[in-house]
Every structure is written in C-alpha cells, then in structure tokens.
Design an enzyme around this catalytic site. Structure first.
Site, short mmCIF file in Angstrom:
data_model
loop_
_atom_site.label_atom_id
_atom_site.label_comp_id
_atom_site.label_asym_id
_atom_site.label_seq_id
_atom_site.Cartn_x
_atom_site.Cartn_y
_atom_site.Cartn_z
N LYS A 114 35.23 36.54 33.66
CA LYS A 114 34.25 36.82 32.61
C LYS A 114 32.91 36.13 32.88
O LYS A 114 31.90 36.51 32.29
CB LYS A 114 34.79 36.40 31.24
CG LYS A 114 35.92 37.31 30.76
CD LYS A 114 36.30 37.03 29.31
CE LYS A 114 37.32 38.02 28.80
NZ LYS A 114 38.65 37.87 29.43
C1 LIG Z 1 39.63 38.96 29.52
C2 LIG Z 1 40.70 38.78 30.56
C3 LIG Z 1 41.47 39.86 31.06
C4 LIG Z 1 41.32 41.26 30.52
O1 LIG Z 1 40.14 41.88 30.92
P1 LIG Z 1 39.65 43.21 30.18
O2 LIG Z 1 38.34 43.54 30.77
O3 LIG Z 1 39.57 42.85 28.71
O4 LIG Z 1 40.69 44.26 30.43
C5 LIG Z 1 42.39 39.62 32.06
N1 LIG Z 1 42.59 38.37 32.52
C6 LIG Z 1 41.89 37.30 32.08
C7 LIG Z 1 42.17 35.97 32.62
C8 LIG Z 1 40.92 37.46 31.08
O5 LIG Z 1 40.24 36.39 30.62
#
Ligand SMILES: *Cc1c(COP(=O)(O)O)cnc(C)c1O
Length: 432
Positions: free
Chosen positions: A107
């Site tokens: 993220k």
């Molecule tokens: C947010 C997140 C996901 C999921 O990603 P999306 O884009 O919401 O499908 C998967 N793994 C981790 C560690 C995350 O923080």
C-alpha cells in the site's frame, strides 16, 4: 483523459478532480474513459528502460496535463524509491516482494503517489487540506508515511486504543510534523463513524477542506500498475509470460494488474486469491454478486465482505462474464491451508511468506496442478514481521525486524487520546 463514474450520473472529471473527489458524488467509482495502449516497443525492450521511465509512461496518459511532466517525473521517482525484487522460490514460482517500502506493505506505493499528487493539487487550491482517516491498522501507516512532510496537507488518523499492533501504532504515532494521531478510546467502528460524521458536518466544511485517502481513489489505484511492469522486466522467459496470483481483499491491486495487461503487458492469467471471504470466487461460479458480512481470518487485510474495486474489473471487461473468465480465475483458501503453505514453503524452500502471500502461493500451486507447465508469480503484499504473531508459532523462529523498523520502534509514541465523540474530533480539527 477523463474519468466517468461507474454509476453514470455524476459528470466526467479529469485526474485532478478525480483525485480530489475520491469517490464520485453519485457514489460510483471513477473509471478511465479509455484504456491507453502502452508502447509496444517499450514492452519488447523493457530491460533497456529504467523503472522511473516505465512508471512515468504507464501513468502519463491517465494524468494527462493535470500535472506537468517534470513534476510528474519527480512524483513517480519518489513513489518507487525502494526495491521491488522478483525472488526465485522454485523453478515454477517467483515472489514479487512488494514490502520493501517504508511501512512494509504494498500500500506504500499507492499512498506515496496519491499524497504527492494531492500535495501538488493543493498548491493552487489556496487553502490547507486535511486528510482524515480511520484505521484498523495497515492503511493508516501507509497513509501517514506517504503524506509525511507533504506541504499544505495535515493528516489526522483515528485508531482504536489498544487494538492495533505495536509496530502499527509506532508507524502512526512517531512521525510528528503534519501527521496527527488520535487514539480513540473505542472501537474501529467508532473511529469510522466519527470520520463519517465529520465529513458530513456543514460547519467543518466551511472552515476546512476535508478529504479522505480512501483506497478507491484513482491516485492510489492506478500507480499499482507499476510493479506488474517491473515484474515482467525481471521475468526471464519473455516468450512465456507468467501467471500472476494476487492476494485480494478490496480487489484494487489485481484490478490495476488487469488494467496493465489490457494496456499491453504480457500476462498469461490472473488468479484472485481470497481467504474465507469468498464473494468473488462465488461470483465466478454463479455469476451472482452477493456481498456478505466479512469473517475474520489470519490474512486480515483481506477480510472484506463487499470488495469495492470489483466493479472496476467488470467495467474493464464491459461486464462480459465470458471475457472476464478467460483472463481471471478466483479461489478461496482456508486459514488451515494458509498455515500449511507458510510452513511447507519455509521448511522446504527456506522462504518466509506472510499469511497474505501464503494465500496467493497456495492458489498459484493449485492452479499449476490443474494447468501443468505454467510458471507463475505470487505477489508478496506484506513483510512477514507485520504478522509475526501468526508466523512465529508456525516456523518456531522469531522473524527478524528490518533495520528501518527497528529504529522506529525505539521512537517515542506521540498521540492525543480522545473519547469516541465527534464533537471532540471537531474541536481537534479546528485547532490545527
Ligand atoms: C490491502 C492488502 C491486501 C488486499 O489488497 P486489495 O487491493 O484490497 O485487494 C492484501 N495484502 C495485504 C498485506 C494488504 O495490506
């Protein structure tokens, strides 16, 4: 480039307005009017281009003239200034480690890009912008770090006291400067409600420019295409493109990958790997989309009962189910399978996954059993240390903390404790 709302009521907007709005006023998601074609020559000679150049070329058509070229190049370079290595695990499975950013999760990329775009846009807005977020853990850290020290923007993060991990709390509370952590004596739902009430408060709206750093924002969603290109750059067998397994919750990450593919990036197939929250896997069976209440799992960043970005995937395929099924499959993995995968890969391959990566890994293996001879990539979306409480009992070994995080753990927590009361939040916001 213009973006329309998936609900088709709100007017079309450019990248700047879509970034500032987040969600369209009609509650739809913004979607690009056309999907750009990535230069074929660059795909064929991808190894001779820098990551900065590739990322710039990917994002440029979406941004249009909302940001001048030199500024956009600077934003892109700052967004991706850490390693994104493709690591060999077996002859058939590679791991794209997306966790070398400042908060150890993928993220970081979306949050860093969005913060810098918004920072640029507020310059001619003439007033200060306050980004308000409630977090149950991970999102807050990536947003706080992404927006740290960006001029003209204050960030206020609400988190439930005693309900986030130590590492997560330090990531929220030790930055200082324009990042303000509010420790709410309540639950995550309380925090969310306070944020929602603040957004609909007319008095606040008059005095402050409030916005969110929601994961559906185009400026968080679109830059996630970058690392699919970087993966392909590191892929040795260019004439045999990879199957890519993406641990999915809100489906923003995989949707960006599919967008990259439709723009021209060679990918053989996408696997949306879910935990017990199986809304999309069910949809792929029944063609019926039925949101459910999220159930808790050990891959908790994917505990989502109504994946907000899935509508964008349908939009990419013009809502043609047959076309979607050719490119994407989806499966639901249990906590038991996740733990067994984590253990087996650690013991047999000496590679440590986190629970989210393990969901993806198992899904990829399952696909390879049904489709022999296919080589694939799993996206490792978080560093295992973020989930040490799950990982350590399985491996029987402590997870080593990266030095960047060690330093942060020693810093003093700075937060303001407040009751779960919107009036208190308002007072705080007006005092900034
Ligand atoms: C947010 C997140 C996901 C999921 O990603 P999306 O884009 O919401 O499908 C998967 N793994 C981790 C560690 C995350 O923080």
């Amino acid at each position: 480039m213009f973006f329309y709302s998936t609900n088709n009521i709100s007017p079309k907007v450019d990248f700047k307005q879509a970034t500032i709005n987040g969600q369209a006023p009609d509650k739809g998601l913004y979607f690009p009017e056309e999907i750009p074609v990535f230069p074929v020559e660059m795909i064929e000679n991808i190894n001779s281009y820098s990551n900065e150049e590739i990322a710039f070329q990917v994002i440029r058509p979406y941004v249009g003239d909302a940001i001048p070229e030199a500024e956009l190049r600077r934003i892109v370079a700052e967004t991706i200034n850490f390693d994104i290595p493709l690591v060999w695990v077996t002859d058939d499975i590679f791991s794209l480690e997306l966790y070398h950013g400042p908060t150890l999760a993928f993220k970081d990329i979306g949050a860093r890009f969005m913060s810098r775009c918004l920072g640029y846009f507020v310059k001619d807005l003439g007033k200060k912008v306050t980004v308000l977020v409630a977090t149950s853990g991970d999102t807050g850290g990536a947003v706080a770090n992404g927006f740290f020290d960006v001029d003209g923007i204050d960030v206020v993060i609400l988190y439930p006291s005693g309900k986030v991990s130590t590492v997560q709390e330090k990531q929220l509370t030790t930055l200082g400067k324009n990042i303000h952590a509010l420790e709410v004596t309540g639950t995550f739902d309380d925090c969310q409600l306070m944020v929602k009430e603040a957004f609909s408060d007319e008095g606040l709206k008059e005095k402050l420019f409030l916005t969110s750093a929601n994961s559906i924002n185009v400026a968080r969603w679109l830059p996630q295409q970058f690392y699919y290109f970087f993966a392909y750059k590191q892929w040795q067998q260019k004439n045999n493109p990879p199957v890519i397994a993406v641990p999915s919750g809100n489906f923003g990450n995989i949707c960006a990958g599919i967008l990259a593919h439709v723009s021209g990036l060679p990918v053989k197939h996408f696997i949306a790997a879910c935990n017990a929250n199986d809304i999309v896997p069910s949809f792929m069976q029944t063609e019926k989309y039925e949101p459910k209440k999220a159930v808790p799992t050990i891959s908790n960043a994917m505990d989502v009962g109504n994946p907000s970005n899935f509508i964008r995937i349908l939009e990419i395929f013009g809502h043609h189910f047959i076309n979607l099924k050719k490119v994407v499959s989806s499966c639901s993995i249990t906590d038991e399978e996740t733990k067994e995968t984590l253990k087996a890969v650690y013991q047999q391959k000496k590679y440590l996954l986190d629970p989210h990566g393990a969901v993806g890994y198992f899904a990829l293996q399952q696909y390879q059993q049904k489709n022999p001879g296919q080589k694939g990539i799993v996206l490792e979306t978080a560093h295992p240390v973020k989930f040490f409480d799950v990982v350590e009992p399985i491996t029987g070994q402590p997870v080593l903390i990266p030095t960047s995080v060690q330093a942060q753990l020693l810093l003093q927590k700075k937060s303001t404790k407040i009751a779960a009361d919107t009036a208190m939040l308002k007072q705080f916001l007006l005092s900034l």
